[in-house]
Scaffold this active site. Structure first.
Site, PDB file in Angstrom:
ATOM      1  N   GLU A 166      10.284   1.592  10.169  1.00 53.70           N
ATOM      2  CA  GLU A 166      11.170   2.735   9.889  1.00 53.70           C
ATOM      3  C   GLU A 166      10.372   3.999  10.163  1.00 53.70           C
ATOM      4  O   GLU A 166       9.443   4.317   9.414  1.00 53.70           O
ATOM      5  CB  GLU A 166      11.639   2.713   8.431  1.00 53.70           C
ATOM      6  CG  GLU A 166      12.450   1.488   8.040  1.00 53.70           C
ATOM      7  CD  GLU A 166      13.758   1.376   8.804  1.00 53.70           C
ATOM      8  OE1 GLU A 166      14.248   2.399   9.318  1.00 53.70           O
ATOM      9  OE2 GLU A 166      14.275   0.257   8.899  1.00 53.70           O
ATOM     10  N   GLY A 188       6.960   5.107   8.028  1.00 56.71           N
ATOM     11  CA  GLY A 188       6.017   6.205   8.241  1.00 56.71           C
ATOM     12  C   GLY A 188       6.248   6.835   9.587  1.00 56.71           C
ATOM     13  O   GLY A 188       7.346   6.755  10.154  1.00 56.71           O
ATOM     14  N   GLU A 194       9.226  16.181  15.613  1.00 59.19           N
ATOM     15  CA  GLU A 194       9.474  16.129  14.168  1.00 59.19           C
ATOM     16  C   GLU A 194       8.502  17.064  13.443  1.00 59.19           C
ATOM     17  O   GLU A 194       7.282  16.912  13.574  1.00 59.19           O
ATOM     18  CB  GLU A 194       9.290  14.701  13.655  1.00 59.19           C
ATOM     19  CG  GLU A 194       9.663  14.571  12.188  1.00 59.19           C
ATOM     20  CD  GLU A 194       9.400  13.175  11.613  1.00 59.19           C
ATOM     21  OE1 GLU A 194       8.336  12.618  11.895  1.00 59.19           O
ATOM     22  OE2 GLU A 194      10.262  12.684  10.869  1.00 59.19           O
ATOM     23  N   CYS A 225      13.007  11.995   5.992  1.00 60.48           N
ATOM     24  CA  CYS A 225      13.200  11.575   7.387  1.00 60.48           C
ATOM     25  C   CYS A 225      14.632  11.826   7.839  1.00 60.48           C
ATOM     26  O   CYS A 225      14.898  11.909   9.030  1.00 60.48           O
ATOM     27  CB  CYS A 225      12.841  10.099   7.531  1.00 60.48           C
ATOM     28  SG  CYS A 225      13.724   9.070   6.351  1.00 60.48           S
ATOM     29  N   THR A 231       2.004   6.096  14.019  1.00 60.19           N
ATOM     30  CA  THR A 231       1.430   5.003  13.215  1.00 60.19           C
ATOM     31  C   THR A 231       2.176   3.702  13.507  1.00 60.19           C
ATOM     32  O   THR A 231       1.565   2.640  13.615  1.00 60.19           O
ATOM     33  CB  THR A 231       1.505   5.320  11.707  1.00 60.19           C
ATOM     34  OG1 THR A 231       1.105   6.663  11.492  1.00 60.19           O
ATOM     35  CG2 THR A 231       0.631   4.394  10.887  1.00 60.19           C
ATOM     36  N   LYS A 269       0.847  -1.198   0.000  1.00 61.91           N
ATOM     37  CA  LYS A 269       0.000   0.000   0.000  1.00 61.91           C
ATOM     38  C   LYS A 269       0.881   1.246   0.000  1.00 61.91           C
ATOM     39  O   LYS A 269       1.641   1.469   0.939  1.00 61.91           O
ATOM     40  CB  LYS A 269      -0.881   0.020   1.251  1.00 61.91           C
ATOM     41  CG  LYS A 269      -1.928   1.122   1.182  1.00 61.91           C
ATOM     42  CD  LYS A 269      -2.615   1.354   2.511  1.00 61.91           C
ATOM     43  CE  LYS A 269      -2.093   2.568   3.214  1.00 61.91           C
ATOM     44  NZ  LYS A 269      -2.176   3.820   2.477  1.00 61.91           N
TER      45      LYS A 269
HETATM   46  P1  NAD Z   1       2.072   7.961   8.183  1.00 60.98           P
HETATM   47  O1  NAD Z   1       2.503   7.148   9.348  1.00 60.98           O
HETATM   48  O2  NAD Z   1       0.931   8.883   8.347  1.00 60.98           O
HETATM   49  O3  NAD Z   1       1.675   7.019   6.956  1.00 60.98           O
HETATM   50  C1  NAD Z   1       2.568   6.063   6.416  1.00 60.98           C
HETATM   51  C2  NAD Z   1       1.771   4.961   5.746  1.00 60.98           C
HETATM   52  O4  NAD Z   1       1.041   4.262   6.748  1.00 60.98           O
HETATM   53  C3  NAD Z   1       0.724   5.470   4.759  1.00 60.98           C
HETATM   54  O5  NAD Z   1       0.653   4.581   3.670  1.00 60.98           O
HETATM   55  C4  NAD Z   1      -0.561   5.414   5.579  1.00 60.98           C
HETATM   56  O6  NAD Z   1      -1.713   5.284   4.795  1.00 60.98           O
HETATM   57  C5  NAD Z   1      -0.328   4.172   6.405  1.00 60.98           C
HETATM   58  N1  NAD Z   1      -1.099   4.069   7.658  1.00 60.98           N
HETATM   59  C6  NAD Z   1      -1.659   5.062   8.389  1.00 60.98           C
HETATM   60  N2  NAD Z   1      -2.319   4.552   9.451  1.00 60.98           N
HETATM   61  C7  NAD Z   1      -2.160   3.216   9.392  1.00 60.98           C
HETATM   62  C8  NAD Z   1      -2.586   2.125  10.218  1.00 60.98           C
HETATM   63  N3  NAD Z   1      -3.325   2.310  11.318  1.00 60.98           N
HETATM   64  N4  NAD Z   1      -2.226   0.869   9.876  1.00 60.98           N
HETATM   65  C9  NAD Z   1      -1.463   0.650   8.781  1.00 60.98           C
HETATM   66  N5  NAD Z   1      -1.050   1.632   7.955  1.00 60.98           N
HETATM   67  C10 NAD Z   1      -1.381   2.899   8.261  1.00 60.98           C
HETATM   68  O7  NAD Z   1       3.373   8.720   7.692  1.00 60.98           O
HETATM   69  P2  NAD Z   1       3.472   9.777   6.510  1.00 60.98           P
HETATM   70  O8  NAD Z   1       2.881  11.062   6.978  1.00 60.98           O
HETATM   71  O9  NAD Z   1       2.990   9.170   5.241  1.00 60.98           O
HETATM   72  O10 NAD Z   1       5.057   9.925   6.372  1.00 60.98           O
HETATM   73  C11 NAD Z   1       5.810  10.791   7.135  1.00 60.98           C
HETATM   74  C12 NAD Z   1       6.534  10.060   8.240  1.00 60.98           C
HETATM   75  O11 NAD Z   1       7.316   8.997   7.713  1.00 60.98           O
HETATM   76  C13 NAD Z   1       7.517  10.940   8.979  1.00 60.98           C
HETATM   77  O12 NAD Z   1       7.406  10.707  10.357  1.00 60.98           O
HETATM   78  C14 NAD Z   1       8.869  10.472   8.475  1.00 60.98           C
HETATM   79  O13 NAD Z   1       9.951  10.691   9.352  1.00 60.98           O
HETATM   80  C15 NAD Z   1       8.615   9.023   8.282  1.00 60.98           C
HETATM   81  N6  NAD Z   1       9.583   8.443   7.375  1.00 60.98           N
HETATM   82  C16 NAD Z   1      10.523   7.602   7.880  1.00 60.98           C
HETATM   83  C17 NAD Z   1      11.486   7.059   7.045  1.00 60.98           C
HETATM   84  C18 NAD Z   1      12.530   6.113   7.579  1.00 60.98           C
HETATM   85  O14 NAD Z   1      13.186   5.476   6.778  1.00 60.98           O
HETATM   86  N7  NAD Z   1      12.718   6.014   8.879  1.00 60.98           N
HETATM   87  C19 NAD Z   1      11.484   7.359   5.679  1.00 60.98           C
HETATM   88  C20 NAD Z   1      10.506   8.239   5.201  1.00 60.98           C
HETATM   89  C21 NAD Z   1       9.555   8.766   6.051  1.00 60.98           C
END
Ligand code: NAD
Length: 482
Positions: free
Chosen positions: A250, A228, A386, A284, A232, A175
């Site tokens: 991650e 993400g 963040e 990130c 989450t 997804k």
């Molecule tokens: P998010 O957690 O809102 O969403 C990430 C993904 O999870 C999306 O596809 C979303 O639809 C899905 N999701 C949301 N709720 C869920 C649930 N209850 N169960 C399963 N899936 C669910 O994050 P975002 O706003 O899309 O991305 C930004 C975040 O990602 C920032 O905190 C950033 O630091 C982090 N990030 C981390 C890395 C890493 O490698 N550590 C890389 C890129 C981004």
């Protein structure tokens, strides 16, 4: 006007969501709906898992060379469609087209190519127990893996999970973020073009709490690879842990960028600007807490602000644009609220600090000026939480001891950057910083063979290199009495 209806990719074909419902997909540079994506639910996920389960026996028993060929073909197809994919990624996310063209999309094909070939060199272990026994360890794919990715580097992070899972012999239900679904949709078309056997990869679009949650809860999905936000990640862990699923998380970061007075000044300033504002600060790994040794502080600040003011903000499609739009109206509001918080906490605004007005087709877009504050304590909310946008702080420090303590003061531990020409100090500081990766005199330089991931609340598990192939397989030891 709605132009494209994105479809789910399940069992080798593009299909609408079972409910027939769709969500709007917004182009953040224009602030307008430009396509729609499936508002899928647990029924679509069920269908995708069944397709993946059915494909698993033949995919997992294919010779690894055959699986590798499919992945290499996907890599070639991504390269051949670079321009279209980069365009789609820029339109979906608001990022500069040039960045998508030179970083995001090439790295997506590099991911497929890397794991297509890494899997060929995966070796198992054997141990002789004195003259009593021979042990050998085989590694088997897990079955159906769930891969869930965020919006900031859409195809790059999507492929970073899918490629090792498939290369190791798993079938996948994936997804992408609902905010940036287009490149995953285009990838599903490339899978069809590559002749990837049906059900091996399934892409279900929609909202996290609906589709993502259903993937995590599904009893026949034994492994979840998620990138993400930390909140989450917590939710996913709380659902998956009682079911004893394998988890790779991650998560967020609040990365320190430490500048010692003995650094190469030009390199340190230029790259600190890059580390702060590439992709509008929506990476990130961005260095948003910039600590500068006191004796260099004023000089660094002057040059840093000068260079930030020169960053060209505007229409992502223009060649010289360095700062595009933020991904959504909500995210823009979140970033602006942190700018207000920084002021309330006593921060002095050095540049930026407000919505940026872009004329022409982008006048309704979600743009925020690159923003720099100084005068904030290391432990205030602005320096601990963040923001994930173009907002950074400059803080002078007096000693190595002090800056290490400040660097380690957040709940996160994803990455750090250190600028110094003193080799001993570089090793000493790198060793004491609590993060998964430390860059010395560089930023965002990645070798795909190295492990990637965070410590503390930046995540658990590691991606990258052979670690990802290990994550997507289960070891089995066979002990034979000799
Ligand atoms: P998010 O957690 O809102 O969403 C990430 C993904 O999870 C999306 O596809 C979303 O639809 C899905 N999701 C949301 N709720 C869920 C649930 N209850 N169960 C399963 N899936 C669910 O994050 P975002 O706003 O899309 O991305 C930004 C975040 O990602 C920032 O905190 C950033 O630091 C982090 N990030 C981390 C890395 C890493 O490698 N550590 C890389 C890129 C981004």
């Amino acid at each position: 006007m709605v132009q494209t209806s994105i479809q789910n990719y399940i069992n080798g074909v593009l299909i609408p969501p079972i409910s027939g419902k769709y969500l709007p997909n917004v182009n953040p540079a224009e602030g307008k709906i430009y396509s729609q994506l499936p508002d899928s639910d647990a029924e679509d996920v069920k269908k995708a898992v069944i397709a993946a389960q059915e494909a698993f026996p033949s995919w997992s028993s294919l010779p690894v060379e055959e699986r590798s060929k499919y992945l290499l073909q996907l890599a070639d197809l991504i390269d051949a469609n670079l321009e279209g994919l980069a365009n789609a990624e820029s339109i979906d996310s608001g990022k500069p087209l040039n960045l998508a063209r030179t970083v995001d999309i090439p790295r997506a094909s590099a991911n497929f190519r890397f794991y297509a070939t890494a899997a060929l060199h995966f070796s198992s272990e054997a141990h002789l127990t004195g003259n009593q026994a021979l042990n050998y360890t085989s590694r088997k794919p897990l079955g159906v893996a769930a891969c869930i990715s965020p919006w900031n580097l859409p195809l790059y992070l999507f492929s970073w999970k899918i490629a090792p899972a498939l290369a190791a012999g798993n079938c996948v239900v994936a997804k992408p973020s609902e905010l940036t679904p287009m490149t995953a949709y285009l990838l599903s078309k490339l899978c069809i073009e590559a002749g990837l056997p049906k059900g091996v990869l399934n892409i279900v679009h929609g909202l996290g709490p609906k589709v993502g949650q259903a993937m995590v809860e599904h009893k026949d999905v034994p492994a979840i690879s998620f990138t993400g936000g930390t909140l989450t990640g917590q939710k996913i862990a709380s659902t998956a842990a009682p079911m004893f699923k394998k988890l790779s998380l991650e998560l967020g970061g609040k990365n320190p960028n430490i500048v010692f007075a003995d650094c190469d000044f030009k390199e340190a300033v230029q790259n600190s600007v890059r580390a702060a504002f590439t992709n509008q600060g929506e990476i990130c790994l961005c260095g948003s807490r910039i600590f500068i040794e006191q004796s260099l502080y004023e000089n660094f600040k002057e040059e840093f602000i000068e260079q930030v003011k020169q960053l060209k903000l505007g229409d992502p499609i223009k060649e010289d644009t360095k700062i595009g739009a933020l991904v959504s109206q909500n995210h823009k509001e979140k970033v602006l609220s942190y700018i207000e918080l920084a002021k309330d906490e006593g921060g002095k605004l050095l540049t930026g600090g407000k919505t940026a007005q872009v004329t022409g087709r982008c006048e309704e877009g979600f743009f925020v000026e690159p923003t720099v504050f100084e005068g904030l304590p290391f432990d205030c909310r602005t320096n601990q939480e963040e923001i994930f946008g173009p907002v950074v702080t400059l803080t002078p420090f007096n000693s190595e001891e002090e800056v290490i303590a400040w660097a380690n003061s957040t709940k996160y531990g994803l990455s750090a950057t250190v600028w110094t020409q003193n080799l001993k100090r570089a090793h000493r500081v790198a060793d004491r910083i609590e993060s998964g990766i430390v860059w010395v005199n560089c930023w965002l330089l990645r070798d795909l063979r190295t492990p990637f991931g965070g410590v503390k609340q930046s995540g658990v598990g590691r991606e990258g290199g052979m670690e990802a192939l290990q994550f997507f397989t289960e070891p089995k030891n066979v002990c034979i009495k000799t």
